[in-house]
Design a protein around this motif. Sequence first.
Motif, PDB file in Angstrom:
ATOM      1  N   PHE A 448      10.865  -1.395  38.728  1.00 49.34           N
ATOM      2  CA  PHE A 448      10.128  -0.266  38.709  1.00 49.34           C
ATOM      3  C   PHE A 448       9.565  -0.002  40.083  1.00 49.34           C
ATOM      4  O   PHE A 448       8.671  -0.986  40.589  1.00 49.34           O
ATOM      5  CB  PHE A 448       9.065  -0.194  37.577  1.00 49.34           C
ATOM      6  CG  PHE A 448       9.653   0.123  36.268  1.00 49.34           C
ATOM      7  CD1 PHE A 448       9.591   1.348  35.776  1.00 49.34           C
ATOM      8  CD2 PHE A 448      10.042  -1.169  35.635  1.00 49.34           C
ATOM      9  CE1 PHE A 448      10.253   1.303  34.659  1.00 49.34           C
ATOM     10  CE2 PHE A 448      10.755  -0.791  34.238  1.00 49.34           C
ATOM     11  CZ  PHE A 448      10.606   0.521  33.701  1.00 49.34           C
ATOM     12  N   GLU A 449       9.428   1.387  40.349  1.00 50.75           N
ATOM     13  CA  GLU A 449       8.855   1.499  41.863  1.00 50.75           C
ATOM     14  C   GLU A 449       7.457   1.304  41.657  1.00 50.75           C
ATOM     15  O   GLU A 449       6.543   1.915  40.768  1.00 50.75           O
ATOM     16  CB  GLU A 449       9.162   3.093  42.372  1.00 50.75           C
ATOM     17  CG  GLU A 449       8.825   3.477  43.726  1.00 50.75           C
ATOM     18  CD  GLU A 449       9.429   4.891  43.986  1.00 50.75           C
ATOM     19  OE1 GLU A 449       8.779   5.318  44.903  1.00 50.75           O
ATOM     20  OE2 GLU A 449      10.013   5.380  42.992  1.00 50.75           O
ATOM     21  N   LEU A 479       1.624   5.424  31.828  1.00 50.92           N
ATOM     22  CA  LEU A 479       3.006   5.505  31.915  1.00 50.92           C
ATOM     23  C   LEU A 479       3.802   4.665  32.135  1.00 50.92           C
ATOM     24  O   LEU A 479       4.808   4.194  31.544  1.00 50.92           O
ATOM     25  CB  LEU A 479       3.448   6.829  32.705  1.00 50.92           C
ATOM     26  CG  LEU A 479       2.477   8.185  32.153  1.00 50.92           C
ATOM     27  CD1 LEU A 479       3.177   9.582  33.065  1.00 50.92           C
ATOM     28  CD2 LEU A 479       2.758   8.385  30.857  1.00 50.92           C
ATOM     29  N   LEU A 480       3.594   3.665  33.308  1.00 54.42           N
ATOM     30  CA  LEU A 480       4.229   2.649  33.703  1.00 54.42           C
ATOM     31  C   LEU A 480       4.176   1.310  32.700  1.00 54.42           C
ATOM     32  O   LEU A 480       5.327   0.949  32.472  1.00 54.42           O
ATOM     33  CB  LEU A 480       3.712   2.191  35.114  1.00 54.42           C
ATOM     34  CG  LEU A 480       4.215   0.884  35.804  1.00 54.42           C
ATOM     35  CD1 LEU A 480       5.820   1.139  35.951  1.00 54.42           C
ATOM     36  CD2 LEU A 480       3.677   0.420  37.048  1.00 54.42           C
ATOM     37  N   ALA A 481       3.359   1.424  32.208  1.00 55.49           N
ATOM     38  CA  ALA A 481       3.065   0.063  31.263  1.00 55.49           C
ATOM     39  C   ALA A 481       4.086   0.495  30.000  1.00 55.49           C
ATOM     40  O   ALA A 481       4.656  -0.335  29.472  1.00 55.49           O
ATOM     41  CB  ALA A 481       1.624  -0.053  30.547  1.00 55.49           C
ATOM     42  N   ARG A 482       3.893   1.832  29.643  1.00 52.57           N
ATOM     43  CA  ARG A 482       4.841   2.181  28.492  1.00 52.57           C
ATOM     44  C   ARG A 482       6.318   2.105  28.529  1.00 52.57           C
ATOM     45  O   ARG A 482       6.814   1.643  27.908  1.00 52.57           O
ATOM     46  CB  ARG A 482       4.319   3.738  27.925  1.00 52.57           C
ATOM     47  CG  ARG A 482       5.057   4.219  26.972  1.00 52.57           C
ATOM     48  CD  ARG A 482       4.573   5.504  26.451  1.00 52.57           C
ATOM     49  NE  ARG A 482       3.073   5.565  26.109  1.00 52.57           N
ATOM     50  CZ  ARG A 482       2.312   6.719  25.953  1.00 52.57           C
ATOM     51  NH1 ARG A 482       3.125   7.819  26.101  1.00 52.57           N
ATOM     52  NH2 ARG A 482       1.218   6.551  25.884  1.00 52.57           N
ATOM     53  N   LYS A 486       8.891  -0.311  26.779  1.00 50.50           N
ATOM     54  CA  LYS A 486      10.086   0.062  26.261  1.00 50.50           C
ATOM     55  C   LYS A 486      11.573  -0.262  26.779  1.00 50.50           C
ATOM     56  O   LYS A 486      12.432  -0.630  25.953  1.00 50.50           O
ATOM     57  CB  LYS A 486      10.107   1.763  26.520  1.00 50.50           C
ATOM     58  CG  LYS A 486      11.403   2.591  25.823  1.00 50.50           C
ATOM     59  CD  LYS A 486      10.859   4.020  25.994  1.00 50.50           C
ATOM     60  CE  LYS A 486      12.101   4.686  25.081  1.00 50.50           C
ATOM     61  NZ  LYS A 486      11.905   6.271  25.411  1.00 50.50           N
ATOM     62  N   ARG A 487      11.554  -0.538  28.076  1.00 47.99           N
ATOM     63  CA  ARG A 487      12.685  -1.236  28.674  1.00 47.99           C
ATOM     64  C   ARG A 487      12.836  -2.656  28.176  1.00 47.99           C
ATOM     65  O   ARG A 487      13.830  -2.881  27.729  1.00 47.99           O
ATOM     66  CB  ARG A 487      12.399  -1.199  30.203  1.00 47.99           C
ATOM     67  CG  ARG A 487      13.616  -1.902  31.066  1.00 47.99           C
ATOM     68  CD  ARG A 487      14.642  -0.585  31.486  1.00 47.99           C
ATOM     69  NE  ARG A 487      15.441  -1.536  32.597  1.00 47.99           N
ATOM     70  CZ  ARG A 487      15.163  -1.464  33.963  1.00 47.99           C
ATOM     71  NH1 ARG A 487      14.126  -1.039  34.450  1.00 47.99           N
ATOM     72  NH2 ARG A 487      16.115  -2.049  34.515  1.00 47.99           N
ATOM     73  N   VAL A 488      11.876  -3.525  28.051  1.00 47.80           N
ATOM     74  CA  VAL A 488      11.821  -4.700  27.331  1.00 47.80           C
ATOM     75  C   VAL A 488      12.340  -4.917  26.139  1.00 47.80           C
ATOM     76  O   VAL A 488      12.852  -5.562  25.802  1.00 47.80           O
ATOM     77  CB  VAL A 488      10.385  -5.513  27.537  1.00 47.80           C
ATOM     78  CG1 VAL A 488      10.220  -6.736  26.832  1.00 47.80           C
ATOM     79  CG2 VAL A 488       9.813  -5.690  29.149  1.00 47.80           C
ATOM     80  N   GLU A 489      11.918  -3.957  25.292  1.00 51.01           N
ATOM     81  CA  GLU A 489      12.239  -3.804  23.852  1.00 51.01           C
ATOM     82  C   GLU A 489      13.879  -3.478  23.678  1.00 51.01           C
ATOM     83  O   GLU A 489      14.406  -3.952  22.926  1.00 51.01           O
ATOM     84  CB  GLU A 489      11.462  -2.681  23.248  1.00 51.01           C
ATOM     85  CG  GLU A 489      10.046  -2.856  22.951  1.00 51.01           C
ATOM     86  CD  GLU A 489       9.357  -1.811  22.291  1.00 51.01           C
ATOM     87  OE1 GLU A 489       9.910  -0.672  22.086  1.00 51.01           O
ATOM     88  OE2 GLU A 489       8.176  -2.244  22.114  1.00 51.01           O
ATOM     89  N   VAL A 502      -0.704  -4.207  32.941  1.00 47.56           N
ATOM     90  CA  VAL A 502      -0.674  -3.599  34.500  1.00 47.56           C
ATOM     91  C   VAL A 502      -1.849  -3.653  35.025  1.00 47.56           C
ATOM     92  O   VAL A 502      -2.900  -3.522  34.501  1.00 47.56           O
ATOM     93  CB  VAL A 502      -0.163  -2.200  34.219  1.00 47.56           C
ATOM     94  CG1 VAL A 502       0.006  -1.463  35.653  1.00 47.56           C
ATOM     95  CG2 VAL A 502       1.332  -2.247  33.531  1.00 47.56           C
ATOM     96  N   VAL A 503      -2.099  -4.042  36.558  1.00 47.84           N
ATOM     97  CA  VAL A 503      -3.271  -4.159  37.073  1.00 47.84           C
ATOM     98  C   VAL A 503      -3.227  -3.740  38.523  1.00 47.84           C
ATOM     99  O   VAL A 503      -2.363  -3.741  39.343  1.00 47.84           O
ATOM    100  CB  VAL A 503      -3.650  -6.002  37.398  1.00 47.84           C
ATOM    101  CG1 VAL A 503      -4.868  -5.900  38.249  1.00 47.84           C
ATOM    102  CG2 VAL A 503      -3.614  -6.692  36.320  1.00 47.84           C
TER     103      VAL A 503
END
Length: 513
Positions: A448-449, A479-482, A486-489, A502-503
Amino acid sequence: MDIVINIAVFLIAAVIFTFVGIFARKKIAESKMQSAENEAKKIIEMANIEAENKKKEEIFKAKEEIMNARKDLDQEIRERRGEVQNQERRLIQKEENLEKKQENVERKEQDLQSQEIELDAKRKEVEEVLNKQLLELQKISGLSKDDAKNLLLSEMEKQLTAEKAALLRDMESKLKEESSKNAKEVISYAIQKCAADHTSETTVSIVALPNDDMKGRIIGREGRNIKTLETLTGIDLIIDDTPEAVVISGFDPLRREVARIALEKLIEDGRIHPAKIEEMVEKAKEEIEQTIKEEGERAVLETGVIGLNPDLVKLIGKLKYRTSYGQNVLNHSIEVSNLARIMAEELGLDANLARRAGLLHDIGKALDHDMEGTHVELGVDILKKYKENEKVINAVEAHHEDVEPQTMEAVLIQAADAISASRPGARRETLDAYIKRLEQLEGIADSFEGVEKSFAIQAGREIRIIVKPEKINDDQMTLLARDIAKRVEEEMEYPGQIKVNVVRETRVIDYAK
């Protein structure tokens, strides 16, 4: 003759003296009586005089007391009269004050009436001015009074809706924080109270030999002994260069245990041939059956579950020889039962229902592998067969979220199952698969960017992502964490769940010179 006369004279004299003595005594008695009467009269007179004196004294005392009482009464009357006079004076003064106040009130009423008349006049003037201003405003705004009122109410409603939404968000945030804190406390307390060691099961067992010569006897002529043992038990017997040891390999722990016990009995007996092997395998199976029964009873006793059907108890004992990702299913079921019970007690729920459902939640894994259906379906079917509690059946059916949980105890079974399975070392997977999963997890995050670096931690159960603060703002972090989750799932298979953390960190450094 003279003697007679003397005697007669003596007698006459005696009679005379007798009469004289009697008369004299009578006189004396009369005189004494007279004197006694006189004395009695004197005593009576003295008593009368004394009584009269006492009477006079008492009358005098009574008169004196009456006089004193009259004086006291006169004094009290004078005091009461003085008090009455004082009260009269006070009442007269109060009446005068009331009259003055009444006059002041009447004067104020007159002033108020005059002020009210003035206020009515001013109110009429203000109303006329307001009406004129209202007409002017309506002309300027092009809105009628009702339209302006509706517009104002609409704006107020929007403002109130926004404030209510903000209040609800704050309350929801506080509720989530408190709920999360309480849940963590309950779970940590349950884990601390139910601390258990975990040893990952392997797919091999090692049997020690008294000497290396025993290996040849186990193999037998043309390998008939080892073939017989492998055929009867369904395992692989590995005899290599390992000194004084034989390796039993197989993915079925029950068959592997039968082979181990049979081989140990054969080594102890010393007679190793096909007939003896068959005999020892049967004895090992009988011993396993007894062990299964004892383990089931131990599990029921340890968890405090009562009233189970004996067939279910035997199936629970059979879980001793079943594993899931290397984790012993019987130990896992006991731990889930204890964890669910502890959490139910902390939350005031039905602890008996929780411990029962926890012990039975994986009972489907004890059934034969060649039966169709998942362990959840098989477990539900066997529990329905033995007429188990509907709430327990729902908890078993919902522990992998196949159906919606109908009770809070069913939710606790899900939590306890996840806790027991997610303990470090509780489950085992091959090193290659483990490393590959971690690399895949980090690769997804790095793709991810705006991601600077990602780290898979907690044995792959958490991915910590460091983002570039100049490219990702606070809103974009959510939004990035979501998106990453979703991609991992979609692309990965993994037990339990993975936390996406996400930090975003901004550092400013300066130096004082």
